[in-house]
Design an enzyme around this catalytic site. Sequence first.
Site, short mmCIF file in Angstrom:
data_model
loop_
_atom_site.label_atom_id
_atom_site.label_comp_id
_atom_site.label_asym_id
_atom_site.label_seq_id
_atom_site.Cartn_x
_atom_site.Cartn_y
_atom_site.Cartn_z
N THR B 151 -17.23 -4.15 -28.86
CA THR B 151 -17.26 -2.70 -29.14
C THR B 151 -17.40 -1.94 -27.82
OG1 THR B 151 -19.63 -2.83 -29.63
CG2 THR B 151 -18.11 -2.87 -31.50
N THR B 188 -24.33 -4.82 -31.72
CA THR B 188 -25.28 -5.92 -31.88
C THR B 188 -24.68 -7.22 -31.39
OG1 THR B 188 -24.40 -6.21 -34.06
CG2 THR B 188 -26.32 -4.82 -33.85
N GLU B 274 -24.25 -0.09 -20.18
CA GLU B 274 -24.50 1.21 -19.59
C GLU B 274 -25.94 1.22 -19.09
OE1 GLU B 274 -23.03 4.51 -18.40
OE2 GLU B 274 -21.83 3.42 -19.87
N ASN B 395 -28.12 6.28 -25.05
CA ASN B 395 -28.63 6.08 -26.39
C ASN B 395 -29.16 7.34 -27.04
OD1 ASN B 395 -28.29 3.25 -27.17
ND2 ASN B 395 -29.31 2.92 -25.20
#
Lengths: 400, 400
Positions: B151, B188, B274, B395
């Site tokens: 992802t 995940t 990141e 986040n």
Amino acid sequence: MKIRTPRAPVRVPGFMFAGVACGIKASGRRDVALIASNPPAVAAAAFTRNRVVAAPVIVAREHARRGRARAILVSSGNANACTGAPGIATVRAACAETARLLGVGAREVLPCATGKIGVQVPRARLLAGVRAACGALSPSAFWRAVEGISTTDAFLKGGSRQLDIGGRRVTIAAMAKGAGMIAPDMATLLAFVCTDARIGAVPLRRALHAALAQSFNALTVDGDTSTNDTVIALANGLAGHAPLRPGSGEHRRFTAALSELLDELGRLILLDGEGATRCVEVVVSGARSVADARRVARAIAGSLLVKAAFHGGDPNWGRSLCAAGFARAALDPERCRVSIGRVPVARGGRGCGNETAAARVMRDSEFRVTVDLGLGRGTARLRTTDLSPAYVRFNSAYST
Amino acid sequence: MKIRTPRAPVRVPGFMFAGVACGIKASGRRDVALIASNPPAVAAAAFTRNRVVAAPVIVAREHARRGRARAILVSSGNANACTGAPGIATVRAACAETARLLGVGAREVLPCATGKIGVQVPRARLLAGVRAACGALSPSAFWRAVEGISTTDAFLKGGSRQLDIGGRRVTIAAMAKGAGMIAPDMATLLAFVCTDARIGAVPLRRALHAALAQSFNALTVDGDTSTNDTVIALANGLAGHAPLRPGSGEHRRFTAALSELLDELGRLILLDGEGATRCVEVVVSGARSVADARRVARAIAGSLLVKAAFHGGDPNWGRSLCAAGFARAALDPERCRVSIGRVPVARGGRGCGNETAAARVMRDSEFRVTVDLGLGRGTARLRTTDLSPAYVRFNSAYST
């Protein structure tokens, strides 16, 4: 979120305060605080549960065991933690000097410190500070003492409550320093309560621990337990009412007033701090037990991902449910409901599409997230902050 | 820290791979991956311990119980978590379609997903993706399948090892996606192992769990356990050696090769992401027990303050000792030693003044912190990252 507390004068019958500068802080700010009671006070204390404890915690635990004290001596800017035998010798010397000047026993002095870990306190400076503080004691120097216990705090945290017990006016004053997101290992939590209530050591301890459970023990910033956390309550009985008995209505009212005062200081600690932009109350209900509710509240309030979403004002309820799922508590996703403020965002373990309204709630600097597990009657409440890039920047700065 | 893995061709006898795009990812990237074995393979799996699990985890647990499988079907971009009964129906439909096209039983297909929580998967798109993947299966499409499971990964994670067992060449290939600091609830951890080793379900499970303990279960980024974590190993026996028996030297060598491969993938997961600028190995020794050593390693590797200090290259050993102190393990500060790389920074619970040399070690993107508790023989090892402002920024972005 720089909130200035109104510095109304705080006085408590029989208590004197001092805050002086002795050069432990490079900034030249006040770094020694002294609180003294005459007559001698009943004392109750709570200490960090960390197994690595600072030298003053070792000595204060020993001194507090008697349940009576005359003074609290605080130095700030240096935690005196991980300093071995020389660190303990420094604490004992400072207590002895305080005791000599106040004409009391060294064991009647409760020492505390806060600041950097792993550096010896300059003993001669501290002793000079002790002498200056003893000379400066005054009933009106409460806020100077608060300055003396503060380190990286952006504003001072203190206040008082009064209540009527048996026709006598009783004062409870408290001051705290810390911590929030500023730099918890340089700015650990210290709090001191001074009251003229008449109360024995056991009922005072009971009131203090009940109040702590509702206040300082119900907030989390980063889950780290410091080496120096200390809360001390002194009660000198000058109010002159009949002694407060545990289980009595008066004891309950005293405990409630103390809880309210410490909870307000806890809120100020969270709102302070480099980087904090949100103060969030996490409420868990419907857990199979109180222990389960606490585990879930701690997992949510401690999750970096949840806290980062708080910072972004992102109603990402999936992260809260995910955190609840790894809390090791009884949980059935199909029964879970999540609300942000009063806006339901998930029901039956699935979203209910109110993200826009929930994002609006999260624009406030204070809001509540409620997770109902739908399994029982256990509830818990925890206050936490968001996690901001500024927190990381501040705490990654070279400091040793 | 953008590390590109060399994409050497990976082939495993009897295995075919596919990675296609069906429109679950808005970016148009590959979002369906298929791994198929002919002959049928022995299967072992490990799933997240979160109590809130995604729909594909519920179905895969059920299917994996048989210990045999023909295919692994992965969709990425949507976690299919917190999606209730419709989410499970989508998974069952996708397994049935895969089974129909491959001519196998639906229970021989193990489904997985990764991506955003709380949103229904567009079922028609997924089924179209399944059809395209079945048509695209090829022995040489390993890296396309890796793309299909990824992802927000900045680079692809996969590789293979070969070993000789009883004169036969055995191949073990593995791919992983995730997670690092990117956005663990959107990204995940998934990992899939394909081997032509001949091994029964029980010895395969034993090898997989032993390897996981040394690899994926020995790394932490933010302590959050996802709703979707799944690791599956398929072994189709085509190498043709005598079956691997637990306790045999061959089984140990197979387990070691698998550990090494998964450990390397785990390291790549930490290095990705990141915000991550450091990969730190926390080694705890001298604990009274292995459980104690693990608790201390987890407290240190999970402490925001320790991780922020890693980011700043700050040899703040006091924070590591403080974290050890609240880990609920037997601990005597006087016996603790801390090293950064090979530089001792604390001994007997006190600093030994090598901060400058230690700060030099911390300039590397990978280094080790060793805490010796001096009490016993328990050891543990955990890999972690630093905590950077970029992690928080990433986040906290609005994502629901």
